[in-house]
Scaffold this motif. Sequence first.
Motif, PDB file in Angstrom:
ATOM      1  N   HIS A   1       0.816  -1.216   0.000  1.00  0.00           N
ATOM      2  CA  HIS A   1       0.000   0.000   0.000  1.00  0.00           C
ATOM      3  C   HIS A   1       0.850   1.267   0.000  1.00  0.00           C
ATOM      4  CE1 HIS A   1      -3.438   2.568   0.799  1.00  0.00           C
ATOM      5  NE2 HIS A   1      -2.883   3.032   1.909  1.00  0.00           N
TER       6      HIS A   1
ATOM      7  N   ILE B   1     -15.893   8.812   0.020  1.00  0.00           N
ATOM      8  CA  ILE B   1     -15.303   8.013  -1.069  1.00  0.00           C
ATOM      9  C   ILE B   1     -16.416   7.414  -1.941  1.00  0.00           C
ATOM     10  CG2 ILE B   1     -13.934   5.939  -1.606  1.00  0.00           C
ATOM     11  CD1 ILE B   1     -12.372   6.487   1.021  1.00  0.00           C
TER      12      ILE B   1
ATOM     13  N   ASP C   1     -10.706   5.873  10.957  1.00  0.00           N
ATOM     14  CA  ASP C   1     -11.200   6.944  10.071  1.00  0.00           C
ATOM     15  C   ASP C   1     -12.595   6.613   9.555  1.00  0.00           C
ATOM     16  OD1 ASP C   1      -9.931   4.770   8.810  1.00  0.00           O
ATOM     17  OD2 ASP C   1      -9.658   5.893   6.949  1.00  0.00           O
TER      18      ASP C   1
ATOM     19  N   ASP D   1      -7.891  10.659   8.404  1.00  0.00           N
ATOM     20  CA  ASP D   1      -7.380  10.483   7.031  1.00  0.00           C
ATOM     21  C   ASP D   1      -7.751  11.658   6.121  1.00  0.00           C
ATOM     22  OD1 ASP D   1      -5.772   9.183   5.207  1.00  0.00           O
ATOM     23  OD2 ASP D   1      -6.970   7.350   5.112  1.00  0.00           O
TER      24      ASP D   1
ATOM     25  N   LEU E   1      -7.078   2.536  -1.310  1.00  0.00           N
ATOM     26  CA  LEU E   1      -6.836   3.443  -2.429  1.00  0.00           C
ATOM     27  C   LEU E   1      -5.629   3.053  -3.284  1.00  0.00           C
ATOM     28  CD1 LEU E   1      -7.835   6.729  -0.592  1.00  0.00           C
ATOM     29  CD2 LEU E   1      -9.152   5.465  -2.286  1.00  0.00           C
TER      30      LEU E   1
ATOM     31  N   HIS F   1      -6.903   2.845  10.874  1.00  0.00           N
ATOM     32  CA  HIS F   1      -8.002   2.140  10.156  1.00  0.00           C
ATOM     33  C   HIS F   1      -8.586   1.013  11.012  1.00  0.00           C
ATOM     34  CE1 HIS F   1      -6.556   4.571   6.896  1.00  0.00           C
ATOM     35  NE2 HIS F   1      -5.416   3.902   6.843  1.00  0.00           N
TER      36      HIS F   1
HETATM   37  N1  ARG Z   1      -5.911   5.479   3.193  1.00  0.00           N
HETATM   38  C1  ARG Z   1      -6.872   4.443   3.380  1.00  0.00           C
HETATM   39  C2  ARG Z   1      -6.637   3.284   2.447  1.00  0.00           C
HETATM   40  O1  ARG Z   1      -6.394   3.488   1.301  1.00  0.00           O
HETATM   41  C3  ARG Z   1      -8.259   4.965   3.252  1.00  0.00           C
HETATM   42  C4  ARG Z   1      -9.315   4.031   3.701  1.00  0.00           C
HETATM   43  C5  ARG Z   1     -10.633   4.710   3.617  1.00  0.00           C
HETATM   44  N2  ARG Z   1     -11.763   3.868   3.906  1.00  0.00           N
HETATM   45  C6  ARG Z   1     -12.187   3.626   5.109  1.00  0.00           C
HETATM   46  N3  ARG Z   1     -13.272   2.901   5.195  1.00  0.00           N
HETATM   47  N4  ARG Z   1     -11.657   4.080   6.171  1.00  0.00           N
HETATM   48  O2  ARG Z   1      -6.717   2.168   2.846  1.00  0.00           O
END
Ligand code: ARG
Length: 430
Positions: free
Chosen positions: A171, A301, A294, A344, A219, A272
Amino acid sequence: MRRFAACTLGLALAAPLSVFAQSAPAPQTLVVTAAHLIDVLKGTVVDDPQVVITEGRIASVGLKGDAAPADAKRIDLGNRTLLPGLIDLHVHLTSDPTISGYRGLEFTDNFWTIVGVANAKKTLQAGFTTVRNVGSANYDDVALKQAIGAGYISGPRIVPATYAIGATGGHCDTTEFPPSVSAPSPAVANGPEEIRKVVRTLRKYGAEVIKFCGTGGVLSKTDSVGAQQYSLEEMQALVEAAHMLDMKVAVHAHGKAGIDAAIRAGADTIEHASLADAESFKLAKQHGTVFDMDIYNDDYILAEGARNGVFAESLEKERQVGLKQRQTFQAAHAAGVTLGFGSDGGVYPNGDNARQFAKMVEWGMRPMEAIQAATVTAGKVLGKEHDVGAIEAGRYGDLIAVSGDPLADVTVLQTVDFVMKGGVVEKSAD
Ligand code: ARG
């Protein structure tokens, strides 16, 4: 060469990196009064408060009418409620969610630094006087911190992580290009020795906390959101190297195996924490690990992602974890896991950070607990409990004020009327 010369000069002018820097404190004494004050240490409300701030720090917290220096400057916030400056433990000031997926390739590298300048101001104006920036390229967060500290721009106190560390293909790597296009990141590291070296390098260039990717993400392209991306051995080496240098460790982790391994490795916060379970909660409580979940950004999103250029596979991954993460938040809270406020920012527009409070209340917290997560708890997580996180004598004069009662309706925190940072009024109520 020119760039090197400019950097050297910049460093000479700025405050040392280890200082929890801020703009020059106001020299005079300020006396701030309001209708109410939220005492996050006691979990109570004080009516008719008076806060005296001298040289950027709180000198006393009392009641209207208490003795105060005669030459002090007075600020009366009328019917408003005073709170400590808010703290967000998980932001990316140099990101803009409206430029997602491949859209970012239209912009030159330093564009993102400038995005960070705008977002630093928005974040402070929204009442967040301290943030932990857990991932940005080019040491941009260090640059922002220095520029804020030296008074060039306005923004919150920043605890920078610089680059987020991660495994090849994980990631925190750049995974959206074909093999013929090289996009090396200085923080991609595999195996304990490489990882230790990266931790030390980031520290050398200004990191004050270390962030690493323990599992896949939403993401990112090509990884599975729940899959563990560092072994326990790799995590242990990273945590040991970071702690030795006096830095705490924040771990991006959605999947249970990665969450549990990171807790066992001694990480300080799990970001998370989407698929944590009862065993993870137990481990977190045993080890004193804090979860920063978050739970607002799923709404953003899913509503805006496709329009913003978010990869289709990322939207699919968001649908896998979004609701589950909120249920996990509720269960973790019920189980007594310590929860900090990490939103986030950058995944949704920076400056909208306070929208997460309503989600925290919807999923089981009392408004006071949600506010404590973003103040007293977050201050402790940063190891800065003598500086930020409460309106208490000795801490910085970081204060905000809102109209209405945040304990009755936490959404009033989305409209902050007054912001003071280190005794400097950054947003005036009139
Ligand atoms: N930066 C995180 C990732 O890409 C964002 C996740 C966003 N979604 C959530 N349900 N918190 O994993």
